[in-house]
Design a protein around this motif. Structure first.
Motif, PDB file in Angstrom:
ATOM      1  N   SER A  10     -12.893  -9.076  12.535  1.00 35.49           N
ATOM      2  CA  SER A  10     -12.612  -8.654  11.171  1.00 35.49           C
ATOM      3  C   SER A  10     -11.766  -7.404  11.223  1.00 35.49           C
ATOM      4  N   ASP A  52     -11.024 -13.113  10.564  1.00 37.19           N
ATOM      5  CA  ASP A  52     -11.150 -12.697   9.167  1.00 37.19           C
ATOM      6  C   ASP A  52      -9.920 -11.895   8.772  1.00 37.19           C
ATOM      7  N   HIS A  77       0.827  -1.205   0.000  1.00 38.28           N
ATOM      8  CA  HIS A  77       0.000   0.000   0.000  1.00 38.28           C
ATOM      9  C   HIS A  77       0.864   1.260   0.000  1.00 38.28           C
ATOM     10  N   SER A  85      -8.232  -8.516   3.312  1.00 41.71           N
ATOM     11  CA  SER A  85      -8.127  -7.056   3.282  1.00 41.71           C
ATOM     12  C   SER A  85      -9.072  -6.417   2.274  1.00 41.71           C
ATOM     13  N   ALA A  86      -9.534  -7.178   1.289  1.00 38.37           N
ATOM     14  CA  ALA A  86     -10.432  -6.623   0.275  1.00 38.37           C
ATOM     15  C   ALA A  86     -11.852  -6.532   0.814  1.00 38.37           C
ATOM     16  N   PHE A  87     -12.662  -5.687   0.209  1.00 44.45           N
ATOM     17  CA  PHE A  87     -14.062  -5.578   0.598  1.00 44.45           C
ATOM     18  C   PHE A  87     -14.762  -6.908   0.329  1.00 44.45           C
ATOM     19  N   HIS A  88     -15.540  -7.373   1.298  1.00 45.85           N
ATOM     20  CA  HIS A  88     -16.269  -8.628   1.138  1.00 45.85           C
ATOM     21  C   HIS A  88     -17.427  -8.666   2.131  1.00 45.85           C
ATOM     22  N   PRO A  89     -18.499  -9.407   1.822  1.00 43.29           N
ATOM     23  CA  PRO A  89     -19.672  -9.453   2.708  1.00 43.29           C
ATOM     24  C   PRO A  89     -19.374 -10.215   3.992  1.00 43.29           C
ATOM     25  N   LEU A  90     -19.877  -9.717   5.111  1.00 42.88           N
ATOM     26  CA  LEU A  90     -19.648 -10.339   6.410  1.00 42.88           C
ATOM     27  C   LEU A  90     -20.810 -11.230   6.850  1.00 42.88           C
ATOM     28  N   TRP A 114      -2.747   4.682   0.218  1.00 41.41           N
ATOM     29  CA  TRP A 114      -3.374   5.338   1.361  1.00 41.41           C
ATOM     30  C   TRP A 114      -3.236   6.859   1.295  1.00 41.41           C
TER      31      TRP A 114
END
Length: 245
Positions: free
Chosen positions: A241, A218, A55, A221-226, A61
């Motif tokens: 998470s 969890d 990153h 690092s990527a966006f994902h459904p919880l 960032w």
């Protein structure tokens, strides 16, 4: 006239640096401060690759400065120690391992280099029975997953713990959870990781049934459904998470 990184301090150093957000690293000559009274200098032998390094070198960032020598999972051999000792371990002003500004106004450079100078209280001795190359990832990925396993009571034999993601953090989380005596299930969207999870890392199963887990770490690092993950938990199960890398 501003001094170059190589001229700022007396100890000459060389490292791998990003000079822009392309993600490409190239050699950089710079310098480290002299060993202070409460410092130690060490020769860098190994440095882990953390996701935060990626990153930062790509400025994802938005606060990176160049040139940037990344790396904060650093292991090496002490070559010089300062003359005074202290008993406290407290930092009133956080200074990042790299990409930050030291007290004297010079830039900090990380562990993708040949030597480091650090305050002695931010260095720990690696036990003789741990290979140095294996110890480096424990300094970030290791504590990131060890801490929630202990904090949330997921360190007891017989519990069923799920590990989401089999990247750097996930690898270490599986090893810790198994060492604690847990039944470990790896949850991943990559079927090709099943063999590695079970046969190489010792996980008990790959993917999981609804309502069967005491806790989930969890590491993705990527966006994902919880919500699908929460459905895997038993009543009063715990999920952590978040990631530092």
């Amino acid at each position: 006239m501003a001094r170059t990184p190589e001229e700022e301090h007396p100890q000459k150093a060389v490292g791998w640096a990003a000079r822009d957000n392309s993600g490409v690293l190239s050699p950089l000559k710079f310098s480290r401060r002299e060993t202070g009274e409460q410092d130690l200098t060490f020769k860098v032998l190994y440095c882990g690759i953390c996701h935060s390094d990626l990153h930062n070198i790509k400025n994802e960032w938005g606060h990176s400065t160049y040139p940037a020598v990344p790396g904060h999972e650093i292991v090496g051999v002490v070559t010089e120690v300062g003359s005074k000792q202290r008993s406290e371990n407290y930092c009133s002003k956080m200074i990042l391992t790299y990409g930050s500004t030291y007290y004297d106004g010079t830039k900090t450079y990380g562990g993708y280099s040949n030597i480091m100078v650090v305050d002695e209280h931010f260095a720990v001795r690696i036990p003789d029975n741990i290979p140095l190359e294996a110890a480096a990832p424990l300094l970030c990925a290791g504590i990131t997953v060890y801490s929630p396993l202990r904090y949330y009571g997921l360190d007891k034999p017989g519990l069923h713990v799920g590990i989401v993601g089999l990247g750097g953090l996930g690898h270490v989380a599986v090893k810790f959870a198994k060492a604690f005596g847990s039944k470990v299930t790896v949850i991943s969207t990559s079927p090709n990781k099943k063999d590695e999870a079970i046969n190489r890392l010792g996980a008990d199963s790959f993917l999981a049934a609804m309502g069967t887990m005491d806790g989930i770490i969890d590491t993705v690092s990527a966006f994902h459904p919880l919500l699908p993950l929460i459905g895997l938990l038993k009543s009063h199960g715990k999920t952590c998470s978040g990631w530092c890398s």
